[in-house]
Design an enzyme around this catalytic site. Structure first.
Site, PDB file in Angstrom:
ATOM      1  N   GLU A 275       5.057  59.404  74.051  1.00  0.00           N
ATOM      2  CA  GLU A 275       4.135  59.554  75.162  1.00  0.00           C
ATOM      3  C   GLU A 275       3.531  60.956  75.157  1.00  0.00           C
ATOM      4  OE1 GLU A 275       5.684  56.245  78.255  1.00  0.00           O
ATOM      5  OE2 GLU A 275       6.238  58.295  78.768  1.00  0.00           O
ATOM      6  N   ARG A 293      12.632  52.397  72.499  1.00  0.00           N
ATOM      7  CA  ARG A 293      12.818  50.963  72.760  1.00  0.00           C
ATOM      8  C   ARG A 293      11.472  50.279  72.701  1.00  0.00           C
ATOM      9  NH1 ARG A 293      10.280  51.221  77.717  1.00  0.00           N
ATOM     10  NH2 ARG A 293      10.691  53.148  78.832  1.00  0.00           N
TER      11      ARG A 293
END
Lengths: 458, 78
Positions: A275, A293
């Site tokens: 991110e 994940r």
């Protein structure tokens, strides 16, 4: 691949998604469920199902020993954690591995390292990935701090080095302001923590949330391009897109390459997302954290690249090499996902866990609906309010928004309040259409009453 | 004997936080609007407030356990 029996330690729509991937791979799916989830869709669709405890998640989906014992008893050879619950628990990954099963995700060590913000920032810097410009460590004198602030560039965020909880945080727009605020921040830090050390970081203005999907097999890593998730409410993503049309091609290449560099540097295995904050005024991006994940919004990436990320992560964690090379991954068109939550957007998003009395799912090219609903299903009140994700794929962004509008009109979920009304309003909003928004745009838009205006309930 | 019902399905809590005391104990006076309990529904905590005044008698629901909408959470003495 060394996986024949896959235990799914999750619920809701992602459990259904994993069952589907297992079926496509010819893997036997074993679905975990709590006492409150006995009639959920994934239990009906999986090959086998095992009750793992009472409704409360801490006694079922979050119970590491209980889940590992249930997976062992079911003779599973691998465990898929989905997202949320234990997906980013290093202890869980370790327990699964120590019990002789495969954890469908990176190693416990990688989860630990990337889950620690400071360690992840250091790993990013070492891999040459840009991070939010900040001081190298604590600074004690105001003059030294002002010098660093000038290097970082204003506006600058002044934090307590010993900090936490927002204590001592100030934002200075100029050096004069900095020299006024930094002593206050130091005094406050001294009072709160007994340590007046300061830490400086650039305050990114109107940041956009951009993230890169990566996949690694422990040796090699590739990216599946980026997503933009800037429409957020209370730090929860509401609407997600692939790709990020605010990026030019050169910036996109740099961003995606940086993500692969970090994935390679940590010998990443499985699906992951890096991110970033994107500062469009400066055309700069900064790594903020990594999610180790599969993510809720992975379908938009699948739509524009044509790859099945859940199947791929099961294969690589099962010991296969990546099935693709970077040059085989291309993108086409634009995809949007909206999160449907069982909440009433007209009543401060109050949860509404009702019974599904009727269900009409939009069909057609470029439309996908990932969910766990069926007519008569009673949504349990004990878990997250996400009930489904409507995903559309169009030739370009404007086409995708038009398809989303039409698909939302065709979607009917009777018996519940959902956030579909919010998405209809957003799909018709001129600012959303222009793409000129950032992570702090949606909440003021809601506070200004745009939703009531759009739906005519004002 | 007045009853206090849950307006929502969810998980019942008689304390504002695990390390704190219950909202009410036997003999406490209850005013209209007093918070009696919390019900957690889809990760959101909703305060359950008294709709009539009286003296607190007892909690009926078990702390930390599931309750249905309309379940009796507590009782007041007349």
């Amino acid at each position: 691949m060394n996986i024949d029996r896959l235990f799914i330690a999750n619920r809701g729509e992602i459990a259904v998604r994993i069952v589907k991937a297992a079926k496509a791979l010819g893997v036997t799916s074993i679905q975990a469920y709590s006492e409150a989830d006995a009639d959920m869709l994934a239990v009906r669709e999986a090959d086998e199902a095992v009750c793992v405890g009472p409704a409360a998640a801490r006694e079922s989906y979050l119970d590491i020993d209980g889940i590992v014992a249930a997976a062992k008893a079911a003779k599973a050879d691998a465990v898929h954690p989905g997202y949320g619950f234990l997906a980013e628990s290093a202890s869980f990954a370790r327990a699964v591995t120590e019990a002789g099963m495969i954890f469908v995700g990176p190693s416990a060590g990688t989860i630990e390292r990337m889950g620690d913000k400071v360690a992840a920032r250091e790993a990013a810097i070492a891999a040459g990935v840009p991070v939010v410009p900040g001081s190298k460590g604590r600074i004690d004198s105001i003059d030294a701090a002002a010098e660093v602030a000038n290097e970082i560039g204003y506006p600058v965020m002044i934090k307590a080095a010993a900090g936490g909880g927002g204590k001592g945080i100030r934002i200075a727009d100029t050096e004069a302001e900095f020299r006024k605020l930094a002593p206050q921040a130091r005094a406050e830090a001294e009072a709160a923590f007994g340590d007046g050390g300061l830490y400086l970081e650039r305050a990114v203005q109107k940041p956009r949330h951009i993230e890169v999907q990566i996949m690694g097999d422990g040796t090699r890593a590739v990216h599946f391009f980026e997503r933009e998730c800037s429409l957020q409410r209370r730090r929860q993503k509401v609407w997600e897109e692939a790709g990020a049309t605010c990026l030019d091609d050169a910036t996109r290449d740099k961003l995606c390459d940086s993500a692969v560099a970090l994935a390679r540097a940590v010998d990443y295995c499985g699906a992951g997302t890096l991110e970033y904050l994107y500062d469009s005024a400066r055309n700069e991006f900064y790594f903020i954290e990594m999610n180790t994940r599969i993510q809720v919004e992975h379908p938009v990436t699948e739509m524009i690249t044509g790859f099945d990320l859940v199947q791929e992560m099961i294969r690589v964690c099962g010991g296969d090499a990546l099935s693709v090379t970077q040059d085989q991954i291309t993108r086409s068109g634009h995809a949007i996902e909206v999160r449907l939550n069982a909440e009433d957007p007209m009543m401060q998003f109050m949860p509404f866990p009702g019974q599904v009395t009727s269900l009409k799912i939009p069909q057609g090219d470029g439309i996908r609906f990932d969910h766990f609903l069926y007519e008569g299903y009673q949504i349990p009140p004990f878990y997250d309010s996400l009930i489904g994700k409507l995903i559309v794929h169009g030739a370009d962004r404007a086409d995708a928004i038009a398809r989303l509008s039409a698909a939302l009109d065709d979607l009917e979920i009777g018996g519940l309040k959902t956030t579909a009304a919010l998405h209809k309003a957003l799909a018709g909003d001129p600012t959303v259409a222009s793409g000129d928004f950032h992570t702090q745009w949606l909440e003021p838009w809601l506070d200004a009453g745009h939703l009531s205006k759009a739906t005519g309930d004002a | 004997m007045a009853q206090i019902l849950s307006s929502l399905p969810g998980t019942f809590y008689m304390k504002p936080a695990p390390d704190q005391d219950p909202y009410k104990v036997k003999g406490d006076s209850v005013e209209v609007g007093d918070t009696i309990a919390l019900v957690e529904v889809m990760k959101t905590f909703v305060e359950i407030k008294a709709e009539s005044a009286g003296t607190f008698a007892r909690y009926v629901a078990e702390d930390g356990k599931p309750v249905t909408a309309g379940a009796v959470l507590a009782e007041l003495e007349d």
